[in-house]
Design a protein around this motif. Structure first.
Motif, PDB file in Angstrom:
ATOM      1  N   ASN A  23      16.783  -0.946  -0.355  1.00 51.65           N
ATOM      2  CA  ASN A  23      17.038  -2.198   0.363  1.00 51.65           C
ATOM      3  C   ASN A  23      17.656  -1.923   1.731  1.00 51.65           C
ATOM      4  N   ARG A  24      18.586  -0.969   1.801  1.00 47.20           N
ATOM      5  CA  ARG A  24      19.174  -0.620   3.103  1.00 47.20           C
ATOM      6  C   ARG A  24      18.117  -0.072   4.050  1.00 47.20           C
ATOM      7  N   LEU A  25      17.246   0.785   3.522  1.00 44.55           N
ATOM      8  CA  LEU A  25      16.202   1.368   4.355  1.00 44.55           C
ATOM      9  C   LEU A  25      15.249   0.292   4.869  1.00 44.55           C
ATOM     10  N   ALA A  26      14.838  -0.621   3.989  1.00 44.65           N
ATOM     11  CA  ALA A  26      13.939  -1.705   4.395  1.00 44.65           C
ATOM     12  C   ALA A  26      14.614  -2.614   5.419  1.00 44.65           C
ATOM     13  N   THR A  27      15.893  -2.884   5.233  1.00 45.91           N
ATOM     14  CA  THR A  27      16.633  -3.723   6.182  1.00 45.91           C
ATOM     15  C   THR A  27      16.741  -3.042   7.537  1.00 45.91           C
ATOM     16  N   ASP A  28      17.024  -1.748   7.531  1.00 44.47           N
ATOM     17  CA  ASP A  28      17.126  -0.995   8.790  1.00 44.47           C
ATOM     18  C   ASP A  28      15.817  -1.015   9.572  1.00 44.47           C
ATOM     19  N   HIS A  29      14.688  -1.173   8.865  1.00 45.29           N
ATOM     20  CA  HIS A  29      13.379  -1.215   9.523  1.00 45.29           C
ATOM     21  C   HIS A  29      12.870  -2.651   9.702  1.00 45.29           C
ATOM     22  N   ASP A  30      13.778  -3.616   9.555  1.00 51.02           N
ATOM     23  CA  ASP A  30      13.487  -5.027   9.832  1.00 51.02           C
ATOM     24  C   ASP A  30      12.384  -5.597   8.944  1.00 51.02           C
ATOM     25  N   LEU A  31      12.281  -5.116   7.717  1.00 47.33           N
ATOM     26  CA  LEU A  31      11.325  -5.688   6.777  1.00 47.33           C
ATOM     27  C   LEU A  31      11.920  -6.956   6.177  1.00 47.33           C
ATOM     28  N   ASP A  32      11.072  -7.968   6.002  1.00 42.35           N
ATOM     29  CA  ASP A  32      11.608  -9.277   5.625  1.00 42.35           C
ATOM     30  C   ASP A  32      11.993  -9.342   4.151  1.00 42.35           C
ATOM     31  N   GLU A  33      12.559 -10.488   3.772  1.00 39.34           N
ATOM     32  CA  GLU A  33      13.106 -10.646   2.422  1.00 39.34           C
ATOM     33  C   GLU A  33      12.031 -10.525   1.355  1.00 39.34           C
ATOM     34  N   THR A  34      10.831 -11.027   1.636  1.00 45.22           N
ATOM     35  CA  THR A  34       9.748 -10.936   0.654  1.00 45.22           C
ATOM     36  C   THR A  34       9.383  -9.479   0.377  1.00 45.22           C
ATOM     37  N   VAL A  35       9.264  -8.691   1.440  1.00 42.40           N
ATOM     38  CA  VAL A  35       8.935  -7.272   1.267  1.00 42.40           C
ATOM     39  C   VAL A  35      10.065  -6.556   0.543  1.00 42.40           C
ATOM     40  N   ARG A  36      11.300  -6.850   0.916  1.00 40.14           N
ATOM     41  CA  ARG A  36      12.439  -6.202   0.254  1.00 40.14           C
ATOM     42  C   ARG A  36      12.470  -6.535  -1.228  1.00 40.14           C
ATOM     43  N   GLY A  37      12.099  -7.761  -1.571  1.00 37.70           N
ATOM     44  CA  GLY A  37      12.055  -8.138  -2.981  1.00 37.70           C
ATOM     45  C   GLY A  37      10.989  -7.376  -3.747  1.00 37.70           C
ATOM     46  N   ARG A  38       9.815  -7.222  -3.140  1.00 38.29           N
ATOM     47  CA  ARG A  38       8.742  -6.455  -3.787  1.00 38.29           C
ATOM     48  C   ARG A  38       9.163  -5.011  -4.003  1.00 38.29           C
ATOM     49  N   VAL A  39       9.782  -4.423  -2.971  1.00 37.29           N
ATOM     50  CA  VAL A  39      10.203  -3.029  -3.084  1.00 37.29           C
ATOM     51  C   VAL A  39      11.280  -2.879  -4.157  1.00 37.29           C
ATOM     52  N   CYS A  70       4.682  -0.619   9.708  1.00 34.64           N
ATOM     53  CA  CYS A  70       5.706   0.108   8.979  1.00 34.64           C
ATOM     54  C   CYS A  70       5.247   0.312   7.545  1.00 34.64           C
ATOM     55  N   GLN A  71       5.453   1.509   7.016  1.00 31.31           N
ATOM     56  CA  GLN A  71       5.116   1.748   5.623  1.00 31.31           C
ATOM     57  C   GLN A  71       6.313   2.336   4.891  1.00 31.31           C
ATOM     58  N   LEU A  72       6.620   1.737   3.760  1.00 34.93           N
ATOM     59  CA  LEU A  72       7.723   2.199   2.925  1.00 34.93           C
ATOM     60  C   LEU A  72       7.144   2.772   1.640  1.00 34.93           C
ATOM     61  N   GLN A 108       1.660  -1.455  -9.629  1.00 33.91           N
ATOM     62  CA  GLN A 108       0.335  -1.345  -9.021  1.00 33.91           C
ATOM     63  C   GLN A 108      -0.025  -2.614  -8.257  1.00 33.91           C
ATOM     64  N   ARG A 109       0.256  -3.768  -8.835  1.00 33.85           N
ATOM     65  CA  ARG A 109      -0.090  -5.032  -8.175  1.00 33.85           C
ATOM     66  C   ARG A 109       0.740  -5.275  -6.917  1.00 33.85           C
ATOM     67  N   LEU A 110       1.989  -4.809  -6.912  1.00 34.58           N
ATOM     68  CA  LEU A 110       2.876  -5.069  -5.780  1.00 34.58           C
ATOM     69  C   LEU A 110       2.684  -4.069  -4.644  1.00 34.58           C
ATOM     70  N   SER A 111       1.881  -3.048  -4.857  1.00 36.53           N
ATOM     71  CA  SER A 111       1.729  -1.963  -3.884  1.00 36.53           C
ATOM     72  C   SER A 111       0.506  -2.181  -3.010  1.00 36.53           C
ATOM     73  N   THR A 112       0.646  -1.844  -1.733  1.00 36.53           N
ATOM     74  CA  THR A 112      -0.525  -1.775  -0.858  1.00 36.53           C
ATOM     75  C   THR A 112      -1.400  -0.604  -1.281  1.00 36.53           C
ATOM     76  N   ASP A 113      -0.778   0.541  -1.505  1.00 33.22           N
ATOM     77  CA  ASP A 113      -1.454   1.733  -2.017  1.00 33.22           C
ATOM     78  C   ASP A 113      -0.711   2.194  -3.262  1.00 33.22           C
ATOM     79  N   PHE A 114      -1.469   2.562  -4.276  1.00 31.06           N
ATOM     80  CA  PHE A 114      -0.882   3.020  -5.539  1.00 31.06           C
ATOM     81  C   PHE A 114      -1.684   4.212  -6.022  1.00 31.06           C
ATOM     82  N   SER A 115      -0.988   5.272  -6.433  1.00 29.93           N
ATOM     83  CA  SER A 115      -1.660   6.459  -6.928  1.00 29.93           C
ATOM     84  C   SER A 115      -0.783   7.112  -7.973  1.00 29.93           C
TER      85      SER A 115
END
Length: 337
Positions: A23-39, A70-72, A108-115
Motif C-alpha cells: 500500500n505504501r509503494l502504491a501510494t508513493d506512485h500515486d495509484l488510486d484507491e481502487t488499484v490499492r484495494g485490488r493490490v 505504472c506497473q506494480l 488471476q481475475r484482479l491481475s492485468t497479467d497473471f502467470s
C-alpha cells in the motif's frame, strides 16, 4: 533505484506487513484507491497461501513507472510442496486447507497479467501484475506485442538502497535494449554510480559498445560500475551484446544455453576497447542479464514449462535458488511477447 520489497512469509502477521508495504509503494506512485484495494487483495491471498501451505515463502513487491504508465508486481515464491494440478487450484471452490478456495482464482481475475509455475516437490512462483496506463495510453501497451520483460532488484542484506540498477528501452521498430549496472560496493555510493550509467543510457544512442564507451567518462566522478547492454532485434532475430565487468548474460532455451561475453574493466575507472558481439536469437530463446549477486553457474534444467511463463516468474525462480545472499542482486529476463 528503489529495490523490490522482500517479505518472508511464514506466519500470518507477515501477510499484514506485506500488505502495508504494498500500500505504501502504491501510494508513493500515486495509484488510486481502487488499484490499492485490488493490490491489497492480491497480497493477502498470495500471502495467506504461503503461510498456510508453503515452505520458505516470500513475497517480492516492486513498482516501475514509465511514460506509458505504472506497473506494480507481486511475486510469490516458495520451495514447496508445489502444485500437481495448477488449473485445478485456480478454479473457484478448490481448497486444500478448509478455506473457501477462491484465493488464486481471485488473484488471476484482479491481475492485468497473471502467470504461475509450479513443480511438485520443488515449489511455486506466481506473478500478479497490475498495469495502470498513463492518460492517453492504451490499456494494453503496444510494446507488449513484441517483447515481454521483467526485472527483480534487491538490496544487499542490511541495506535499503541497492547499488544495482536496470532499465529497458523498447522502440517501435522491433528493437529492445536493456542495461544492467552494478556500482562497486553497496549502498548509496554504489547506487550513484549505477544511476549515472542509467542516465547515460537514457540519453546516448548507438550500439551497446558505443554507448558504454561514451558513458565511461560520465562515470569518472563516481566509484565506477560494471555495466552491460544488450540490444535485441525481433525482426532480424539477432542479439548484440557488450559489457565491462561482472554483469552476466545468457541466452537460454530448452535446447541451448549460450553465455554472452563481457570484457574485463569497470566503467568510470578503466576499460579496454569494448566490442559488440552479435548472436542469432532463436524464437524460443530467452535472454537473461544479472549482476553478480546471482551465481553464474545457475541452471534451469528439469523445470520443463518454466521458460513459457512470464519473465517475472522466471526471474523469481532464479532468485529463489541461486542468489548468493550477501550482495545486491538484479535479474532481468526478456523474451518475445
Amino acid at each position: 533505484m528503489i529495490p523490490h520489497i522482500d517479505v518472508p512469509v511464514s506466519e500470518q502477521s507477515q501477510v499484514g506487513e506485506a500488505r502495508r508495504a504494498a500500500n505504501r509503494l502504491a501510494t508513493d506512485h500515486d495509484l488510486d484507491e481502487t488499484v490499492r484495494g485490488r493490490v491489497a487483495i492480491v497480497v493477502t491471498e498470495l500471502g495467506n497461501n504461503l503461510w498456510r501451505h508453503a515452505q520458505k515463502g516470500r513475497l517480492l513487491i516492486g513498482c516501475r513507472r514509465s511514460d506509458e504508465g505504472c506497473q506494480l508486481e507481486v511475486i510469490a515464491i516458495d520451495s514447496g510442496p508445489g502444485m500437481a494440478d495448477v488449473a485445478r487450484c485456480l478454479r473457484d471452490g478448490y481448497s486444500s486447507g478448509g478455506t473457501p478456495g477462491t484465493g488464486l482464482g481471485a488473484v488471476q481475475r484482479l491481475s492485468t497479467d497473471f502467470s504461475v509455475f509450479s513443480s511438485p516437490g520443488k515449489g511455486t512462483a506466481i506473478l500478479s501484475r497490475t498495469w495502470v496506463p498513463s492518460p492517453g495510453t492504451p490499456a494494453s501497451p503496444s510494446f507488449r506485442a513484441r517483447f515481454a520483460h521483467a526485472g527483480i532488484c534487491l538490496a544487499a542484506p542490511g541495506e535499503v538502497i541497492s547499488g544495482d540498477a536496470w532499465d529497458v528501452r523498447i522502440d517501435g521498430d522491433g528493437k529492445a535494449t536493456v542495461i544492467v549496472a552494478d556500482g562497486l560496493g553497496h549502498g548509496p555510493v554504489a547506487a550513484e554510480a549505477a544511476a549515472e550509467a542509467l542516465k547515460a543510457f537514457g540519453t546516448l544512442r548507438g550500439s551497446p559498445a558505443t554507448v558504454l564507451e561514451r558513458a565511461h567518462p560520465a562515470l569518472r566522478s563516481t566509484r565506477g560500475a560494471a555495466v552491460s547492454i544488450v540490444e535485441l532485434d525481433a525482426n532480424a532475430g539477432t542479439v548484440v551484446y557488450a559489457g565491462a565487468g561482472n554483469i552476466s548474460g545468457r541466452m537460454i532455451s530448452g535446447i541451448e544455453d549460450r553465455s554472452l561475453m563481457s570484457q574485463h574493466g569497470t566503467l568510470g575507472l578503466a576499460i579496454r576497447k569494448l566490442q559488440d558481439v552479435s548472436y542469432s536469437w532463436p524464437d524460443h530463446s530467452i535472454v537473461v542479464l544479472h549482476s553478480d549477486g546471482l551465481i553464474t553457474r545457475w541452471t534451469l534444467k528439469d523445470v520443463g514449462g518454466l521458460l513459457q511463463c512470464d519473465p517475472a516468474v522466471i526471474a523469481g525462480w532464479l532468485l529463489r535458488d541461486f542468489t548468493r545472499g550477501h550482495d545486491d542482486v538484479t535479474i532481468v529476463v526478456l523474451k518475445r511477447g
